[in-house]
Design a protein around this motif. Structure first.
Motif, PDB file in Angstrom:
ATOM      1  N   PRO A 129      19.782   8.551  -0.021  1.00 31.55           N
ATOM      2  CA  PRO A 129      18.735   8.954  -1.216  1.00 31.55           C
ATOM      3  C   PRO A 129      19.538  10.034  -2.121  1.00 31.55           C
ATOM      4  CG  PRO A 129      18.555   9.044   1.258  1.00 31.55           C
ATOM      5  CD  PRO A 129      19.643   8.612   1.130  1.00 31.55           C
ATOM      6  N   ILE A 130      20.431  10.104  -2.166  1.00 32.43           N
ATOM      7  CA  ILE A 130      20.067  11.000  -2.740  1.00 32.43           C
ATOM      8  C   ILE A 130      21.166  10.840  -3.992  1.00 32.43           C
ATOM      9  CG2 ILE A 130      22.916  11.295  -2.660  1.00 32.43           C
ATOM     10  CD1 ILE A 130      22.476  14.890  -1.981  1.00 32.43           C
ATOM     11  N   VAL A 131      20.939   9.319  -4.512  1.00 33.58           N
ATOM     12  CA  VAL A 131      21.360   9.594  -5.799  1.00 33.58           C
ATOM     13  C   VAL A 131      19.974   8.735  -6.116  1.00 33.58           C
ATOM     14  CG1 VAL A 131      23.450   8.391  -5.205  1.00 33.58           C
ATOM     15  CG2 VAL A 131      21.643   7.056  -5.107  1.00 33.58           C
ATOM     16  N   ILE A 132      18.653   8.631  -6.084  1.00 34.62           N
ATOM     17  CA  ILE A 132      17.332   8.342  -6.338  1.00 34.62           C
ATOM     18  C   ILE A 132      17.038   9.178  -7.522  1.00 34.62           C
ATOM     19  CG2 ILE A 132      15.046   8.268  -5.873  1.00 34.62           C
ATOM     20  CD1 ILE A 132      15.949   7.929  -2.960  1.00 34.62           C
ATOM     21  N   SER A 133      16.936   7.992  -8.735  1.00 35.94           N
ATOM     22  CA  SER A 133      16.060   8.744 -10.078  1.00 35.94           C
ATOM     23  C   SER A 133      14.956   7.837 -10.599  1.00 35.94           C
ATOM     24  CB  SER A 133      17.575   8.066 -11.228  1.00 35.94           C
ATOM     25  OG  SER A 133      17.092   6.937 -11.129  1.00 35.94           O
ATOM     26  N   ARG A 134      14.320   8.165 -11.339  1.00 31.57           N
ATOM     27  CA  ARG A 134      12.972   8.103 -11.723  1.00 31.57           C
ATOM     28  C   ARG A 134      13.109   6.299 -12.374  1.00 31.57           C
ATOM     29  NH1 ARG A 134      11.391  11.051 -16.671  1.00 31.57           N
ATOM     30  NH2 ARG A 134      13.316  11.651 -16.756  1.00 31.57           N
ATOM     31  N   LYS A 135      14.734   5.576 -12.048  1.00 30.48           N
ATOM     32  CA  LYS A 135      14.686   5.010 -12.615  1.00 30.48           C
ATOM     33  C   LYS A 135      14.893   3.972 -11.387  1.00 30.48           C
ATOM     34  CE  LYS A 135      16.123   2.357 -15.506  1.00 30.48           C
ATOM     35  NZ  LYS A 135      15.590   2.100 -17.472  1.00 30.48           N
ATOM     36  N   HIS A 136      14.990   4.261 -10.373  1.00 26.51           N
ATOM     37  CA  HIS A 136      14.226   3.749  -9.116  1.00 26.51           C
ATOM     38  C   HIS A 136      13.201   3.213  -9.185  1.00 26.51           C
ATOM     39  CE1 HIS A 136      18.905   5.000  -8.335  1.00 26.51           C
ATOM     40  NE2 HIS A 136      19.193   3.826  -7.925  1.00 26.51           N
ATOM     41  N   THR A 151      10.277  -0.252 -18.966  1.00 28.48           N
ATOM     42  CA  THR A 151       9.910   0.947 -19.950  1.00 28.48           C
ATOM     43  C   THR A 151       8.485   1.655 -19.737  1.00 28.48           C
ATOM     44  OG1 THR A 151      10.955  -0.006 -21.395  1.00 28.48           O
ATOM     45  CG2 THR A 151       9.586   1.413 -22.579  1.00 28.48           C
ATOM     46  N   GLU A 152       6.855   0.064 -19.687  1.00 30.94           N
ATOM     47  CA  GLU A 152       6.245   0.750 -18.789  1.00 30.94           C
ATOM     48  C   GLU A 152       5.952   1.653 -18.295  1.00 30.94           C
ATOM     49  OE1 GLU A 152       2.042  -2.146 -17.455  1.00 30.94           O
ATOM     50  OE2 GLU A 152       3.844  -3.352 -18.480  1.00 30.94           O
ATOM     51  N   ALA A 153       6.679   1.618 -16.982  1.00 38.62           N
ATOM     52  CA  ALA A 153       6.902   2.123 -15.592  1.00 38.62           C
ATOM     53  C   ALA A 153       6.527   3.921 -15.946  1.00 38.62           C
ATOM     54  CB  ALA A 153       7.667   1.900 -14.984  1.00 38.62           C
ATOM     55  N   PHE A 154       7.434   3.668 -16.787  1.00 40.29           N
ATOM     56  CA  PHE A 154       7.933   5.783 -17.447  1.00 40.29           C
ATOM     57  C   PHE A 154       6.190   5.475 -18.260  1.00 40.29           C
ATOM     58  CE2 PHE A 154      12.483   4.934 -16.316  1.00 40.29           C
ATOM     59  CZ  PHE A 154      12.110   6.151 -16.501  1.00 40.29           C
ATOM     60  N   GLU A 155       6.147   4.583 -18.777  1.00 43.57           N
ATOM     61  CA  GLU A 155       5.260   5.291 -20.556  1.00 43.57           C
ATOM     62  C   GLU A 155       3.750   5.561 -18.993  1.00 43.57           C
ATOM     63  OE1 GLU A 155       5.439   5.993 -23.446  1.00 43.57           O
ATOM     64  OE2 GLU A 155       7.257   6.090 -23.682  1.00 43.57           O
ATOM     65  N   GLN A 156       3.432   4.892 -18.250  1.00 41.70           N
ATOM     66  CA  GLN A 156       2.406   4.882 -16.984  1.00 41.70           C
ATOM     67  C   GLN A 156       2.216   6.119 -16.139  1.00 41.70           C
ATOM     68  OE1 GLN A 156       0.002   1.803 -16.309  1.00 41.70           O
ATOM     69  NE2 GLN A 156       0.078   0.734 -18.154  1.00 41.70           N
ATOM     70  N   TYR A 157       3.886   6.164 -16.124  1.00 46.12           N
ATOM     71  CA  TYR A 157       3.984   7.179 -14.766  1.00 46.12           C
ATOM     72  C   TYR A 157       4.747   7.860 -14.976  1.00 46.12           C
ATOM     73  CZ  TYR A 157       0.304   3.684 -12.555  1.00 46.12           C
ATOM     74  OH  TYR A 157      -0.312   2.812 -11.955  1.00 46.12           O
ATOM     75  N   LEU A 158       5.620   8.063 -15.282  1.00 46.10           N
ATOM     76  CA  LEU A 158       7.011   8.425 -15.050  1.00 46.10           C
ATOM     77  C   LEU A 158       7.833   9.683 -15.679  1.00 46.10           C
ATOM     78  CD1 LEU A 158       8.923   5.498 -13.029  1.00 46.10           C
ATOM     79  CD2 LEU A 158       7.824   7.376 -11.541  1.00 46.10           C
ATOM     80  N   LYS A 159       6.739   9.357 -17.162  1.00 42.15           N
ATOM     81  CA  LYS A 159       7.844  10.377 -17.943  1.00 42.15           C
ATOM     82  C   LYS A 159       6.989  11.502 -18.372  1.00 42.15           C
ATOM     83  CE  LYS A 159       6.890   9.328 -22.638  1.00 42.15           C
ATOM     84  NZ  LYS A 159       6.461   8.643 -23.912  1.00 42.15           N
ATOM     85  N   LYS A 160       7.456  12.932 -18.287  1.00 40.30           N
ATOM     86  CA  LYS A 160       6.938  14.209 -18.635  1.00 40.30           C
ATOM     87  C   LYS A 160       5.146  13.696 -19.266  1.00 40.30           C
ATOM     88  CE  LYS A 160       7.488  18.812 -19.892  1.00 40.30           C
ATOM     89  NZ  LYS A 160       8.249  19.967 -20.396  1.00 40.30           N
ATOM     90  N   GLY A 161       4.049  14.342 -18.198  1.00 42.84           N
ATOM     91  CA  GLY A 161       3.199  14.430 -18.731  1.00 42.84           C
ATOM     92  C   GLY A 161       2.556  13.054 -18.067  1.00 42.84           C
TER      93      GLY A 161
END
Length: 277
Positions: A129-136, A151-161
Motif C-alpha cells: 500500500p505504500i506505493v499507492i498513487s492517484r493513478k491507481h 484522464t477523465e477520472a482525474f478530471e472528475q474526481y482526483l485532481k486538485k479541486g
C-alpha cells in the motif's frame, strides 16, 4: 536522432508492467536509451538495468520525486542517480510514507460520493500500500466503469479541486534537488505544462529551481499536449536549461506517447544527454 525516453514507470510504483516488460516494450519501439523513474523509489532499477543490457539499450537510473511547491504537488525527475546510495533511499522512503494515509482518505471520499470499495480495490493492484498513487485510483474508476479513461477520472474526481482530491505535504524543492545532486544525479522538472498554475508562478518555480542547481526541464513529454513543446523549448533556451524528453509511460494506452517512441526535441536545444554517448 537518438530515440531516448527519460521518464517511465514500472509496477514497482504505479505502472502496470514489470521493469523487464517495460524494457522489452521500449526495445520493440526502437529505444536507444531508457530511464526508469518510479515514484520516490529505485527498487526496479537493478532489473531494468539488466534487461537494458541484454536488449542493447543505454540505461539511465532514475526516480521521480514528489514535492510540494506553492501549495500543490510538483514532480522532480532525478537522472543518473546512484541507486545504491542508502541515504538517498532512506529519504525517498520517508517521502513515500504518507501515501497510505492519503489513499485511505481518497477511498473514504469516493465512498461518500457513492463509490464504495475503492481503497480495497486499489490495494489489490499493488504489492505494498505504500506505493499507492492517484493513478491507481484512476484505473479503479475506469475498471468500475465510472469513468471511461484515467484522464477523465482525474478530471472528475482526483485532481486538485475535485471531490476526491486529498492534499499531501511532500518534501520541498530544495531538498529534492539536494537529494538528487548528493546521489550523483541531475535534476529535471517533470512535465512542466501539467501544473495548473499561472505563468508567473511557473516562472517563479523555474527561477527557484535554477538557483538551487536544477539542470533541465522536460520539453517533450506524454503528460502534456504537443502544442506546448515549442513554448517549453523557448523557456529552456531562456533559462539555459538542458532539454529532456520522456513518455511518462505507465501502461499501454494511458498516454499518447508509448515508451521508447518519442518525437525529436525541437531545434536549437541542448539535450540533457549531450555528454552521455
Amino acid at each position: 536522432m537518438l530515440n531516448i525516453d527519460l521518464h517511465s514507470h514500472s509496477w514497482c510504483s504505479d505502472g502496470l508492467l514489470a521493469p523487464q516488460e517495460l524494457v522489452a516494450r521500449a526495445a520493440s519501439n526502437g529505444a536507444k536509451a531508457l530511464a526508469l523513474t518510479d515514484h520516490d523509489m529505485v527498487s526496479g532499477v537493478v532489473e531494468a538495468r539488466e534487461a537494458c543490457e541484454k536488449a542493447g539499450i543505454h540505461f539511465v537510473p532514475g526516480v521521480e520525486i514528489s514535492i510540494t511547491w506553492g501549495g500543490r504537488s510538483v514532480h522532480i525527475v532525478g537522472l543518473q542517480v546512484d541507486e545504491n546510495n542508502q541515504d538517498f533511499i532512506s529519504k525517498l522512503d520517508a517521502n513515500r510514507s504518507g501515501r497510505v494515509e492519503r489513499a485511505v482518505e481518497i477511498g473514504r471520499r469516493l465512498e461518500q460520493l457513492g463509490i464504495p470499495g475503492a481503497y480495497e480495490g486499489v490495494v489489490e493492484q499493488v504489492s505494498d500500500p505504500i506505493v499507492i498513487s492517484r493513478k491507481h485510483f484512476s484505473r479503479f474508476l475506469v475498471d468500475a466503469k465510472i469513468c471511461s479513461t484515467t484522464t477523465e477520472a482525474f478530471e472528475q474526481y482526483l485532481k486538485k479541486g475535485r471531490p476526491a482530491y486529498v492534499f499531501h505535504e511532500w518534501t520541498t524543492l530544495d531538498k529534492a534537488v539536494g537529494w538528487i545532486k548528493d546521489a550523483g544525479g541531475i535534476a529535471v522538472i517533470a512535465h512542466p505544462g501539467r501544473y495548473e498554475i499561472s505563468e508567473t508562478s511557473l516562472l517563479a518555480l523555474f527561477d527557484e529551481f535554477k538557483q538551487l542547481g536544477g539542470a533541465g526541464i522536460e520539453v517533450v513529454t506524454g503528460s502534456h499536449s504537443r502544442d506546448l513543446y515549442p513554448y517549453f523549448a523557448e523557456l529552456a533556451k531562456r533559462y539555459g536549461f538542458l532539454a529532456s524528453a520522456g513518455s511518462d509511460f505507465h501502461a499501454p494506452g494511458e498516454t499518447y506517447l508509448d515508451v521508447g517512441k518519442l518525437p525529436p526535441l525541437p531545434d536549437g536545444l541542448t539535450p540533457i544527454w549531450k555528454d552521455w554517448f
